[in-house]
Scaffold this motif. Structure first.
Motif, PDB file in Angstrom:
ATOM      1  N   PHE A  87      40.565  50.252  51.636  1.00  0.00           N
ATOM      2  CA  PHE A  87      41.743  50.320  50.778  1.00  0.00           C
ATOM      3  C   PHE A  87      42.915  50.959  51.518  1.00  0.00           C
ATOM      4  O   PHE A  87      42.723  51.892  52.301  1.00  0.00           O
ATOM      5  CB  PHE A  87      41.438  51.155  49.525  1.00  0.00           C
ATOM      6  CG  PHE A  87      40.574  50.435  48.523  1.00  0.00           C
ATOM      7  CD1 PHE A  87      41.137  49.823  47.418  1.00  0.00           C
ATOM      8  CD2 PHE A  87      39.192  50.354  48.694  1.00  0.00           C
ATOM      9  CE1 PHE A  87      40.349  49.147  46.498  1.00  0.00           C
ATOM     10  CE2 PHE A  87      38.394  49.685  47.782  1.00  0.00           C
ATOM     11  CZ  PHE A  87      38.975  49.073  46.680  1.00  0.00           C
ATOM     12  N   LYS A  91      45.058  49.902  47.347  1.00  0.00           N
ATOM     13  CA  LYS A  91      44.819  48.469  47.182  1.00  0.00           C
ATOM     14  C   LYS A  91      43.853  47.967  48.252  1.00  0.00           C
ATOM     15  O   LYS A  91      43.927  48.389  49.409  1.00  0.00           O
ATOM     16  CB  LYS A  91      46.137  47.698  47.252  1.00  0.00           C
ATOM     17  CG  LYS A  91      46.993  47.978  46.026  1.00  0.00           C
ATOM     18  CD  LYS A  91      48.343  47.320  46.095  1.00  0.00           C
ATOM     19  CE  LYS A  91      49.167  47.712  44.870  1.00  0.00           C
ATOM     20  NZ  LYS A  91      50.566  47.356  45.014  1.00  0.00           N
ATOM     21  N   ARG A  92      42.975  47.024  47.861  1.00  0.00           N
ATOM     22  CA  ARG A  92      41.959  46.518  48.774  1.00  0.00           C
ATOM     23  C   ARG A  92      42.580  45.553  49.788  1.00  0.00           C
ATOM     24  O   ARG A  92      43.247  44.582  49.409  1.00  0.00           O
ATOM     25  CB  ARG A  92      40.883  45.762  47.984  1.00  0.00           C
ATOM     26  CG  ARG A  92      39.665  45.365  48.827  1.00  0.00           C
ATOM     27  CD  ARG A  92      38.726  44.461  48.040  1.00  0.00           C
ATOM     28  NE  ARG A  92      38.299  45.032  46.772  1.00  0.00           N
ATOM     29  CZ  ARG A  92      37.287  45.894  46.643  1.00  0.00           C
ATOM     30  NH1 ARG A  92      36.582  46.266  47.686  1.00  0.00           N
ATOM     31  NH2 ARG A  92      36.981  46.371  45.442  1.00  0.00           N
ATOM     32  N   ASP A 141      52.032  40.910  48.555  1.00  0.00           N
ATOM     33  CA  ASP A 141      52.595  42.222  48.274  1.00  0.00           C
ATOM     34  C   ASP A 141      53.087  42.877  49.563  1.00  0.00           C
ATOM     35  O   ASP A 141      54.178  43.457  49.618  1.00  0.00           O
ATOM     36  CB  ASP A 141      51.486  43.068  47.630  1.00  0.00           C
ATOM     37  CG  ASP A 141      51.986  44.383  47.095  1.00  0.00           C
ATOM     38  OD1 ASP A 141      53.205  44.549  46.988  1.00  0.00           O
ATOM     39  OD2 ASP A 141      51.147  45.259  46.789  1.00  0.00           O
ATOM     40  N   VAL A 148      46.766  40.165  48.835  1.00  0.00           N
ATOM     41  CA  VAL A 148      46.990  41.003  47.652  1.00  0.00           C
ATOM     42  C   VAL A 148      48.312  40.560  47.054  1.00  0.00           C
ATOM     43  O   VAL A 148      49.313  40.458  47.751  1.00  0.00           O
ATOM     44  CB  VAL A 148      47.020  42.506  48.004  1.00  0.00           C
ATOM     45  CG1 VAL A 148      47.526  43.335  46.822  1.00  0.00           C
ATOM     46  CG2 VAL A 148      45.623  42.971  48.399  1.00  0.00           C
ATOM     47  N   ARG A 150      51.636  40.338  44.382  1.00  0.00           N
ATOM     48  CA  ARG A 150      52.590  41.033  43.511  1.00  0.00           C
ATOM     49  C   ARG A 150      53.131  39.991  42.547  1.00  0.00           C
ATOM     50  O   ARG A 150      53.640  38.947  42.979  1.00  0.00           O
ATOM     51  CB  ARG A 150      53.720  41.619  44.357  1.00  0.00           C
ATOM     52  CG  ARG A 150      54.801  42.223  43.481  1.00  0.00           C
ATOM     53  CD  ARG A 150      55.814  43.041  44.248  1.00  0.00           C
ATOM     54  NE  ARG A 150      55.712  42.907  45.690  1.00  0.00           N
ATOM     55  CZ  ARG A 150      56.737  42.589  46.466  1.00  0.00           C
ATOM     56  NH1 ARG A 150      57.916  42.349  45.954  1.00  0.00           N
ATOM     57  NH2 ARG A 150      56.573  42.510  47.776  1.00  0.00           N
ATOM     58  N   ASN A 187      45.840  44.119  41.867  1.00  0.00           N
ATOM     59  CA  ASN A 187      45.335  45.368  41.311  1.00  0.00           C
ATOM     60  C   ASN A 187      45.342  45.270  39.775  1.00  0.00           C
ATOM     61  O   ASN A 187      46.310  44.772  39.190  1.00  0.00           O
ATOM     62  CB  ASN A 187      46.241  46.498  41.808  1.00  0.00           C
ATOM     63  CG  ASN A 187      45.933  47.807  41.141  1.00  0.00           C
ATOM     64  OD1 ASN A 187      46.438  48.095  40.068  1.00  0.00           O
ATOM     65  ND2 ASN A 187      45.072  48.590  41.751  1.00  0.00           N
ATOM     66  N   THR A 190      48.299  46.825  37.979  1.00  0.00           N
ATOM     67  CA  THR A 190      49.523  46.043  38.220  1.00  0.00           C
ATOM     68  C   THR A 190      49.558  44.822  37.304  1.00  0.00           C
ATOM     69  O   THR A 190      50.586  44.513  36.690  1.00  0.00           O
ATOM     70  CB  THR A 190      49.568  45.570  39.696  1.00  0.00           C
ATOM     71  OG1 THR A 190      49.387  46.707  40.536  1.00  0.00           O
ATOM     72  CG2 THR A 190      50.874  44.882  40.027  1.00  0.00           C
TER      73      THR A 190
END
Ligand code: X2W
Length: 287
Positions: A87, A91-92, A141, A148, A150, A187, A190
């Motif tokens: 992470f 976040k991963r 993101d 990941v 957004r 996430n 999020t």
């Protein structure tokens, strides 16, 4: 069965229901988005109790939306497949192999487990991810995090259609990109914030495994404005994992959510306590 039973204070039970009336009236027709994190899912009993609270909300005229996580369940399968995971800033880091596992675990295992639990309590639930009806479209993101997402575009009509039908939507935080072949890992907080914002929800409940936002003396702050939160982040009172949660709260409020509550999901009937009693639980952030 009707019977005389002095083992329990039934008069108090009836009074509790009676006292809930103003809250039931206040929330009738309201939209309440509930983030149910992987850590809060614990055992089958905790899951059943959560599902029961959600079904009760629906029964009294609230429109609940469940947005879930599942970080610990993703970790389990990654480990079994010998895929390493780490992470960065909560976040991963998500490469191609990881995003496939994330999608399988969240939209398959975890999503359907929650749907089943709600059905088992007599509600109607439908599971979907951000991909369904383009509910949530994302862009990357941060290049360092890989896939990941957004959220950049929300299409919440499908959720309103489900409300009208009396169905509880259960959303896995996996999304599509502008390129429809892309898959993004989002996430859970999020995703819940973005969905609540797009719905201009009355409440966003972020269920966690801490008691709420604490002040310098370690006491839970029961009510805060966005200004208070910004001040507490700047002076270091809000730190660590609470930063992304409070930032999600601020963004949701900016988009028109009326209040965000960070509550301890380990407390029995945490959602009911928050919505239908004068006590509430955890920390309420509102303008
Ligand atoms: C999360 C999605 C699941 C999640 C992950 O891969 O673990 C990112 O970190 P919890 O249980 O709510 O932590 N995604 C980008 O948020 O689960």
């Amino acid at each position: 069965m009707r019977r005389q039973n002095m083992d329990r204070d039934w008069i108090a039970t009836a009074r509790t229901l009676s006292e809930a009336l103003p809250y039931l009236q206040r929330y009738a027709g309201a939209i309440v988005v509930v983030k149910f994190g992987g850590n809060a899912m614990g055992d089958a009993d905790a899951m059943a109790e959560f599902a029961r609270d959600i079904v009760l909300m629906r029964q009294v005229g609230v429109n609940p939306v469940v947005v879930h996580g599942g970080g610990p369940m993703i970790n389990d399968l990654l480990k079994r497949l010998n895929i390493e995971s780490r992470f960065v800033r909560g976040k991963r880091v998500t490469d191609q192999a990881t995003v496939e596992v994330v999608e399988m675990v969240l939209t398959g295992l975890v999503n359907k487990r929650i749907v089943q639990a709600i059905m088992d309590e007599g509600g109607r639930a439908v599971g979907l991810s951000g991909k369904d009806d383009d509910l949530m479209v994302c862009e990357a993101d941060d290049p360092e995090l890989g896939f990941v997402g957004r959220p950049i575009e929300m299409n919440v009509q499908v959720l309103r259609d489900l409300f009208t039908a009396g169905i509880i939507p259960v959303v896995a935080p996996v999304a599509t990109g502008m390129d429809p072949l892309e898959t993004f890992n989002v996430n859970g907080d999020t995703a819940a914030g973005a969905i609540a914002g797009a719905l201009k929800a009355d409440r966003l409940l972020l269920l966690t495994d801490v008691t709420g936002v604490k002040n310098k003396d370690g006491d839970v702050v029961t009510e805060m404005t966005p200004d208070d939160v910004n001040r507490m982040i700047a002076d270091g009172t809000i730190a660590g994992g609470m930063i992304p949660k409070t930032e999600t709260a601020l963004q949701a409020i900016e988009k028109g959510v009326r209040g965000v509550v960070i509550i301890d999901g380990r407390v029995p009937n945490a959602c009911l306590l928050e919505l239908f009693t004068e006590h509430g639980s955890g920390s309420l952030i509102r303008p």
